[in-house]
Design an enzyme around this catalytic site. Structure first.
Site, PDB file in Angstrom:
ATOM      1  N   HIS A  36      -2.291  10.749   2.944  1.00 41.50           N
ATOM      2  CA  HIS A  36      -2.770  12.003   3.538  1.00 41.50           C
ATOM      3  C   HIS A  36      -2.698  13.165   2.537  1.00 41.50           C
ATOM      4  CE1 HIS A  36      -3.513  10.883   7.839  1.00 41.50           C
ATOM      5  NE2 HIS A  36      -2.834   9.839   7.427  1.00 41.50           N
ATOM      6  N   ALA A 138      -7.923  -2.187   9.503  1.00 40.46           N
ATOM      7  CA  ALA A 138      -6.588  -2.576   9.039  1.00 40.46           C
ATOM      8  C   ALA A 138      -6.009  -1.576   8.050  1.00 40.46           C
ATOM      9  CB  ALA A 138      -6.646  -3.961   8.397  1.00 40.46           C
ATOM     10  N   SER A 141      -9.662   0.118   4.129  1.00 39.44           N
ATOM     11  CA  SER A 141     -10.910   0.771   3.720  1.00 39.44           C
ATOM     12  C   SER A 141     -12.127  -0.124   3.764  1.00 39.44           C
ATOM     13  CB  SER A 141     -10.778   1.366   2.309  1.00 39.44           C
ATOM     14  OG  SER A 141      -9.857   2.386   2.340  1.00 39.44           O
ATOM     15  N   ASP A 187     -10.337   6.691  -0.620  1.00 39.58           N
ATOM     16  CA  ASP A 187     -10.806   5.313  -0.425  1.00 39.58           C
ATOM     17  C   ASP A 187     -12.054   5.040  -1.252  1.00 39.58           C
ATOM     18  OD1 ASP A 187      -8.809   5.470   1.419  1.00 39.58           O
ATOM     19  OD2 ASP A 187     -10.142   5.534   3.155  1.00 39.58           O
TER      20      ASP A 187
END
Ligand code: GLA
Length: 397
Positions: A36, A138, A141, A187
């Site tokens: 994050h 999951a 990405s 990602d």
């Protein structure tokens, strides 16, 4: 060629009646540390994984300027005019895309790519069939892998000639503005810039990257992924709330992003903020430092030295950022109890996967212990597999 390559090619042939011009693939990713922090202009250290998404793609020889996307995980393909893309996107904030959500990823890429290269073209009609062996939902990405495979194919077939970082930005735009998920750029950068045996140290403000060799195998270690099978979605709920808390924290501190708050500033932050906002801020500020420390330890002492930082990162996500789940905590605690050097949840949280850094000869013992702990707790059986850093997108056929 993998099963996903065969599946993408077969779907393409079913949908169009002919062979694709080519197959392009892009990887999912695991984030080693830095969670994050990306949308806070901070630091991350992900790597691309061997699991890939494949796009079988062909230019159309008609001149109707349409784009068709199909996927092995959807019943029906979606077809729209290329000129319609500008009407479909951007999706209004908080709304669902006007096309099925899975289709908004590849169509969003086509939309953003055309906008990023207005002088290029002609942007001929195109058919795209997608298959993947990246587990969906999951935290690995799967969406960036779809974006990366689609963007790589269209970049070549449409002759837009953009580099990996530019294509990562296009993927993020598709995610943010077509799908409507308020994610950062980690990602897409990890998927586009992956290299074998290497993590990617990324400054999410400048988008400068530095490859950091991991040497997991040489150290006699493995990275075990523990997919809890609890699916998450970042277009809704907790992810968006966390992002809003971070933006609030930055504005209270009077800085553009939490990247600009130092550990020494935390005392002042605590005085200025409510407890929840402060803890969200403390996670980001300390996590940025943990990424920098991890890079330094990797360079000076190697991968065996980073275990405690992984554990501290997990604790911060569990207690301060509050994005872990009982399944993820069980995965991490069990792996550590049976000798993992470090373990943490990876990705956006609220489900998804954890990673554990373990001795290479302990894969079975740790897997057995995690399976047993999940069964005892009454959780669904997790999916366990090892990963090593892998290459970014390429054309496979
Ligand atoms: C998701 C998002 C990323 C990043 C991570 C958390 O994977 O797509 O941009 O914010 O969560 O680190």
């Amino acid at each position: 060629m993998t099963a996903a390559h065969d599946a993408a090619r077969a779907l393409f042939t079913t949908l169009t009646g002919h062979e694709p011009d080519g197959l392009w693939s892009a990887p999912g990713r695991v984030n080693l540390i830095g969670e994050h922090t990306d949308y806070n202009d901070g630091f991350v250290l992900p790597f691309a994984i061997p699991q890939r998404t494949v796009a079988a793609v062909g230019l159309r020889d008609d001149d109707r300027g349409r784009i068709l996307v199909g996927s092995t995980f959807a019943d029906e393909p979606v077809e729209v005019g290329l000129d319609e893309l500008d009407r479909l996107f951007p999706t209004p904030s908080g709304a669902h895309p006007a096309v099925p959500e899975w289709a908004a990823y590849p169509l969003g890429v086509a939309w953003a790519l055309r906008q990023a290269a207005p002088g290029a073209g002609p942007f001929g009609g195109v058919d795209i069939a997608i298959a993947s062996d990246v587990p969906v939902g999951a935290g690995l990405s799967s969406s960036a892998a779809i974006e990366g495979a689609t963007a790589s194919a269209l970049n070549e077939l449409w002759g837009t000639d953009l580099d990996g970082t530019a294509l990562a930005r296009i993927g993020r735009r598709a995610e943010n503005e077509a799908v409507g998920a308020p994610t950062g750029i980690m990602d897409q950068m990890a998927s586009m810039l992956g290299e074998p045996d290497t993590a990617i140290f990324l400054d999410c403000r400048s988008l400068e990257t530095r490859p950091v060799p991991l040497g997991v195998t040489e150290a006699g270690l493995e990275i075990l992924v523990i997919d809890t099978r609890v699916k998450h979605a970042h277009s809704t709920g907790g992810y968006r709330e966390r992002r809003a808390s971070c933006e609030l924290g930055a504005s209270i501190m009077g800085v553009p992003a939490l990247r600009d708050v130092s550990i020494a500033d935390l005392l002042r932050a605590q005085e200025l903020m409510d407890d929840v906002t402060f803890r969200r801020v403390r996670h980001i500020v300390t996590e940025n430092q943990r990424v920098l420390d991890t890079v330094q330890l990797l360079q000076e002492h190697g991968v065996r030295a980073i275990g405690d930082l992984l554990v501290a990162s997990h604790a911060s996500m569990r207690d301060d950022f509050e994005i872990s789940t009982p399944e993820l905590d069980t995965a991490v605690e069990t792996a550590l109890a049976v000798g993992a050097l470090g373990a943490r949840m990876t990705g956006g949280g609220f489900g998804g996967a954890a990673i554990a850094l373990i001795e290479a000869d302990a894969v079975e013992a740790v897997s057995d212990a995690v399976n047993a702990a999940f069964a005892t707790a009454g959780f669904a059986a997790p999916l366990l597999f090892t990963v090593s850093p892998a290459a970014g997108p390429h054309r496979d056929a």
